[in-house]
Design a protein around this motif. Structure first.
Motif: not given
Length: 199
Positions: A169-186
């Motif tokens: 499990i990775l713990t990151l300082r990241m928002t859900m919006t930022e993660l959704k942006s990284l995964l947007a096309e997956d």
């Protein structure tokens, strides 16, 4: 996946072409891969088509009339194409000749429909093609890129992003919006609940 994987199946027996095509399409659907499978009944027909755009993976029957699979593979290498070559054969004894043309694998015809063996071969090919998108998490405090597919699910907890991977499990300082942006096309990932993304 963004890119379409191109597969060529080169075999002079229509029933063997169709068996391999079916396995490739089934595997791609299960792995959410976009793929195109083109069938050729001779080495010559394949090479004519491949001149326009080389294929990512070429499944070559070794024993064919006219230009056989080994000759076709030699031509592929002489042209400098970096296609992955998988020899399809009834005889495992041809493996030695495959090393000469840097074959990525061998498939015994009677094993084509053995899903477990076929899937293992495909997973090896995928790794070589690096079709799995890698996420750059360095802006969020994790220095190594991770394969997107290794994320089982992600959740926000106490203002931290928890990425639940296959092995940790990775713990990151990241928002859900930022993660959704990284995964947007997956398309494998869906937000099933506020603050939770599921693979």
């Amino acid at each position: 996946m963004n890119n379409t994987l191109t597969f060529a199946v080169v075999d002079d027996l229509p029933q063997d072409q169709e068996a391999l095509r079916t396995m490739l399409l089934t595997y791609a659907a299960k792995q959410h891969l976009s793929c195109q499978v083109d069938l050729f009944s001779s080495g010559e027909a394949f090479l004519d088509a491949a001149e326009k755009a080389p294929y990512a993976v070429v499944f070559l029957d070794i024993l064919m009339g006219g230009m056989d699979g080994i000759e076709t593979a030699r031509y592929i290498r002489a042209k400098g194409w970096d296609s992955l070559i998988v020899f399809v054969t009834t005889e495992a004894s041809y493996a030695v000749e495959g090393y000469e043309v840097e074959a990525a694998g061998f498939l015994i015809k009677e094993e084509i429909q053995q899903e477990r063996r076929f899937n293992r071969l495909m997973q090896r090919l995928e790794r070589q093609l690096q079709t799995e998108p890698m996420l750059d998490l360095s802006p969020y405090g994790y220095s190594l890129p991770i394969p997107a597919g290794s994320i089982l699910y992600a959740e926000v907890l106490d203002h931290n992003m928890l990425l639940h991977l296959e092995d940790r499990i990775l713990t990151l300082r990241m928002t859900m919006t930022e993660l959704k942006s990284l995964l947007a096309e997956d398309q494998r990932f869906v937000e099933c609940h506020r603050g939770i993304i599921l693979n």
